[in-house]
Design a protein around this motif. Sequence first.
Motif, PDB file in Angstrom:
ATOM      1  N   ASP A   1       0.529  -7.806   1.507  1.00 35.20           N
ATOM      2  CA  ASP A   1       0.194  -7.936   0.089  1.00 35.20           C
ATOM      3  C   ASP A   1       1.449  -8.145  -0.765  1.00 35.20           C
ATOM      4  O   ASP A   1       1.452  -8.942  -1.706  1.00 35.20           O
TER       5      ASP A   1
ATOM      6  N   VAL B   1      -4.164 -12.355  -2.634  1.00 32.79           N
ATOM      7  CA  VAL B   1      -3.968 -10.912  -2.793  1.00 32.79           C
ATOM      8  C   VAL B   1      -5.297 -10.201  -3.022  1.00 32.79           C
ATOM      9  O   VAL B   1      -5.413  -8.996  -2.757  1.00 32.79           O
TER      10      VAL B   1
ATOM     11  N   THR C   1      -6.278  -9.346   0.529  1.00 36.63           N
ATOM     12  CA  THR C   1      -5.522  -8.220   1.092  1.00 36.63           C
ATOM     13  C   THR C   1      -5.899  -6.904   0.423  1.00 36.63           C
ATOM     14  O   THR C   1      -5.867  -5.850   1.052  1.00 36.63           O
ATOM     15  N   THR C   2      -6.283  -6.968  -0.856  1.00 36.76           N
ATOM     16  CA  THR C   2      -6.749  -5.761  -1.551  1.00 36.76           C
ATOM     17  C   THR C   2      -7.987  -5.198  -0.862  1.00 36.76           C
ATOM     18  O   THR C   2      -8.104  -3.986  -0.650  1.00 36.76           O
TER      19      THR C   2
ATOM     20  N   ASP D   1       2.273  -1.205  -3.886  1.00 36.54           N
ATOM     21  CA  ASP D   1       2.247  -1.322  -2.428  1.00 36.54           C
ATOM     22  C   ASP D   1       3.283  -0.403  -1.781  1.00 36.54           C
ATOM     23  O   ASP D   1       3.020   0.179  -0.714  1.00 36.54           O
TER      24      ASP D   1
END
Length: 334
Positions: free
Chosen positions: A224, A244, A247-248, A176
Amino acid sequence: MATPGVQITATNKSPLILIVTWLLLVLAAFAYIMRSIVKISRQAMHFGIDDYLLTGALVLCAAQSLATILRAADGFGKPFDTVSVEKVNKITEAGMAANVLYVVSLALSKLSLLLLLAKISPNKRHNQVMHGISLFVVLFTFISIFVVSFSCSVPKTWDYASGRCINRTVWWIVFDVYNIITEAALIFMPIYVIGLVQWPISRKVVVSTPFVLRICTIAACITDMVLWHNVSTTTDPYFAEWTVSVTTQVIQCSCLVCTCVLYLRNFLSSIETGFGLDGDLSASIPLKDRTTAGCNNLSSERLTGSMGMLGQIQVTTRYEVHTETDGLESGGEE
């Protein structure tokens, strides 16, 4: 009456993953289709390397979304103790495939935009920076593929639910950070170039807006990171990982959409007279900046492919005036 297993509950987030994944995939595909329609409407049928890279990013995005959908269908998004061992194995295996596709899809999106920026900037130093960022993206992508593919002990390198693995939380936080750095560069560099152009402020704002929108991707990356930290502190990391996963999908979709937004009709209309869509901003940049950009050479006619447009001719004429006071003989003629 709702079918059991389809409702979104506190212990069943699989339907939510399916909904979000489908919606974001459709949004990414819609943005790409609109981009293609705009290019066709402006007689820009020719595809350049940046177009092929973005097409590849969309294809991999679709494949990654499909892998995520298969995971959710097998029970991803439910507590670990409610999913069979066979299903867990399928979910983790599909998860590794989805992660590899995610890494490559992001890289292709970034490289597509970097190549486009290299086309429209006349400054050689700017282009060197773009190429340096591109090299960094390529190298980090290869490293990421290796880490994701072998994050757990062999032979089941995908089995993060029961095998010995690296600290996945730390790795994805590092990834990230990489995303944030590259996205920040993709915002700063074009805005810096646009700042050199002799345009009204209103046009600069319009042209800069699609690049500034990449802040959404940065915000998703920060979210994330926070969610990965939360996953590592929960009693059931396997179940908590659904957050997550969402969010990916957001990061992947926003990266694609923000690149496609560059072909919105209003954006193109604003840059047609300045960028000329021909990969040369020399005429709009002050002379002192063009000189440092290496644009002080005498040039003649040249044929350019304007960001995918065929048959556009740009004629650029520059004159150099030299005055000589020595070497002239009185009454002589050369």
